[in-house]
Design a protein around this motif. Structure first.
Motif, PDB file in Angstrom:
ATOM      1  N   HIS A 105      43.992  16.315  42.230  1.00  0.00           N
ATOM      2  CA  HIS A 105      43.955  15.198  43.188  1.00  0.00           C
ATOM      3  C   HIS A 105      44.309  15.656  44.598  1.00  0.00           C
ATOM      4  O   HIS A 105      44.905  14.926  45.377  1.00  0.00           O
ATOM      5  CB  HIS A 105      44.871  14.049  42.732  1.00  0.00           C
ATOM      6  N   THR A 106      43.955  16.883  44.871  1.00  0.00           N
ATOM      7  CA  THR A 106      44.138  17.410  46.220  1.00  0.00           C
ATOM      8  C   THR A 106      43.059  18.469  46.444  1.00  0.00           C
ATOM      9  O   THR A 106      42.424  18.916  45.490  1.00  0.00           O
ATOM     10  CB  THR A 106      45.545  18.024  46.400  1.00  0.00           C
ATOM     11  N   VAL A 107      42.841  18.848  47.684  1.00  0.00           N
ATOM     12  CA  VAL A 107      41.877  19.906  47.950  1.00  0.00           C
ATOM     13  C   VAL A 107      42.233  20.568  49.277  1.00  0.00           C
ATOM     14  O   VAL A 107      42.708  19.902  50.198  1.00  0.00           O
ATOM     15  CB  VAL A 107      40.421  19.368  47.962  1.00  0.00           C
ATOM     16  N   THR A 108      42.063  21.888  49.295  1.00  0.00           N
ATOM     17  CA  THR A 108      42.335  22.597  50.538  1.00  0.00           C
ATOM     18  C   THR A 108      40.997  22.936  51.179  1.00  0.00           C
ATOM     19  O   THR A 108      40.334  23.893  50.771  1.00  0.00           O
ATOM     20  CB  THR A 108      43.107  23.902  50.249  1.00  0.00           C
ATOM     21  N   ILE A 109      40.580  22.117  52.099  1.00  0.00           N
ATOM     22  CA  ILE A 109      39.347  22.427  52.832  1.00  0.00           C
ATOM     23  C   ILE A 109      39.710  22.565  54.293  1.00  0.00           C
ATOM     24  O   ILE A 109      40.246  21.624  54.902  1.00  0.00           O
ATOM     25  CB  ILE A 109      38.275  21.335  52.707  1.00  0.00           C
ATOM     26  N   THR A 110      39.424  23.723  54.825  1.00  0.00           N
ATOM     27  CA  THR A 110      39.655  23.937  56.253  1.00  0.00           C
ATOM     28  C   THR A 110      38.299  24.196  56.896  1.00  0.00           C
ATOM     29  O   THR A 110      37.272  24.268  56.198  1.00  0.00           O
ATOM     30  CB  THR A 110      40.561  25.171  56.477  1.00  0.00           C
ATOM     31  N   THR A 111      38.306  24.385  58.184  1.00  0.00           N
ATOM     32  CA  THR A 111      37.046  24.695  58.865  1.00  0.00           C
ATOM     33  C   THR A 111      36.545  26.084  58.456  1.00  0.00           C
ATOM     34  O   THR A 111      35.389  26.405  58.695  1.00  0.00           O
ATOM     35  CB  THR A 111      37.204  24.603  60.395  1.00  0.00           C
ATOM     36  N   ASP A 112      37.422  26.892  57.834  1.00  0.00           N
ATOM     37  CA  ASP A 112      36.945  28.181  57.293  1.00  0.00           C
ATOM     38  C   ASP A 112      35.877  27.935  56.228  1.00  0.00           C
ATOM     39  O   ASP A 112      34.929  28.712  56.095  1.00  0.00           O
ATOM     40  CB  ASP A 112      38.093  28.963  56.634  1.00  0.00           C
ATOM     41  N   ILE A 113      36.058  26.864  55.449  1.00  0.00           N
ATOM     42  CA  ILE A 113      35.082  26.552  54.390  1.00  0.00           C
ATOM     43  C   ILE A 113      33.766  26.073  55.009  1.00  0.00           C
ATOM     44  O   ILE A 113      32.686  26.512  54.588  1.00  0.00           O
ATOM     45  CB  ILE A 113      35.632  25.452  53.440  1.00  0.00           C
ATOM     46  N   THR A 114      33.845  25.187  55.990  1.00  0.00           N
ATOM     47  CA  THR A 114      32.590  24.693  56.583  1.00  0.00           C
ATOM     48  C   THR A 114      31.896  25.820  57.368  1.00  0.00           C
ATOM     49  O   THR A 114      30.670  25.869  57.425  1.00  0.00           O
ATOM     50  CB  THR A 114      32.830  23.450  57.463  1.00  0.00           C
ATOM     51  N   GLN A 115      32.701  26.727  57.921  1.00  0.00           N
ATOM     52  CA  GLN A 115      32.100  27.893  58.596  1.00  0.00           C
ATOM     53  C   GLN A 115      31.427  28.801  57.564  1.00  0.00           C
ATOM     54  O   GLN A 115      30.314  29.287  57.780  1.00  0.00           O
ATOM     55  CB  GLN A 115      33.184  28.678  59.353  1.00  0.00           C
ATOM     56  N   PHE A 116      32.103  28.990  56.424  1.00  0.00           N
ATOM     57  CA  PHE A 116      31.525  29.810  55.340  1.00  0.00           C
ATOM     58  C   PHE A 116      30.190  29.203  54.873  1.00  0.00           C
ATOM     59  O   PHE A 116      29.189  29.913  54.703  1.00  0.00           O
ATOM     60  CB  PHE A 116      32.495  29.911  54.156  1.00  0.00           C
ATOM     61  N   LEU A 117      30.175  27.870  54.668  1.00  0.00           N
ATOM     62  CA  LEU A 117      28.947  27.196  54.213  1.00  0.00           C
ATOM     63  C   LEU A 117      27.824  27.380  55.234  1.00  0.00           C
ATOM     64  O   LEU A 117      26.674  27.658  54.866  1.00  0.00           O
ATOM     65  CB  LEU A 117      29.213  25.704  53.979  1.00  0.00           C
ATOM     66  N   THR A 118      28.166  27.229  56.506  1.00  0.00           N
ATOM     67  CA  THR A 118      27.170  27.386  57.570  1.00  0.00           C
ATOM     68  C   THR A 118      26.630  28.812  57.594  1.00  0.00           C
ATOM     69  O   THR A 118      25.414  29.028  57.658  1.00  0.00           O
ATOM     70  CB  THR A 118      27.810  27.050  58.939  1.00  0.00           C
TER      71      THR A 118
END
Ligand SMILES: [Fe+2]
Ligand SMILES: [Fe+2]
Length: 149
Positions: A105-118
């Protein structure tokens, strides 16, 4: 999905076009979802919103990868296995984030993840996807030339 984004991370460019209309539309849609996820991360939106966007990303990415894999199988694409392994690796990253939400019931999403996806998307599209569609187009052209009637 209609969201007004102020700070997109995945900016669509013509150099990402593969020449296959369906594939290009799906890529653009995935870019939009990554941008919405990025915006939600930056705005520190709720875990429910992050879950919603991750599920949306998973659904559309699975659908897109299945489209590409069907195209490859239809022509016995010689690099199918490696291409599919790349797809599976990306899906496992998205799956692990969703598992975190379901189990903890938690998640660690930072902009590192969205940068990785991009970065993953742009690199994969410019390399693997464009190469694969080029192969498909050459196959179709060869078939047309060898059977003009
Ligand atoms: Fe692909
Ligand atoms: Fe793709």
């Amino acid at each position: 999905m209609t969201t007004t984004l102020t700070n997109p991370i995945a900016c669509w460019q013509e150099k990402y076009l593969t020449g296959n209309l369906q594939v290009d539309r799906q890529h653009q849609q995935i870019f939009e979802i990554v941008n919405a996820l990025h915006e939600a991360v930056v705005a520190r939106e709720s875990i429910y919103r992050l879950q919603e966007l991750l599920e949306y990303l998973a659904t559309h990415t699975i659908e897109h990868f299945q489209s590409e894999e069907s195209l490859m199988m239809a022509v016995d694409y010689p690099d199918y296995d490696r291409h599919k392994q790349n797809h599976d690796r990306l899906l496992s990253v998205v799956d692990s984030l969703l598992l975190q939400i379901h189990d903890c019931h938690t998640v660690t999403i930072t902009t590192d993840i969205t940068q990785f996806l991009t970065d993953w998307l742009t690199h994969h599209i410019k390399g693997e996807d464009r190469k694969m569609i080029h192969f498909l187009q050459n196959r179709a052209y060869s078939a047309l030339c060898s059977n003009p009637n």
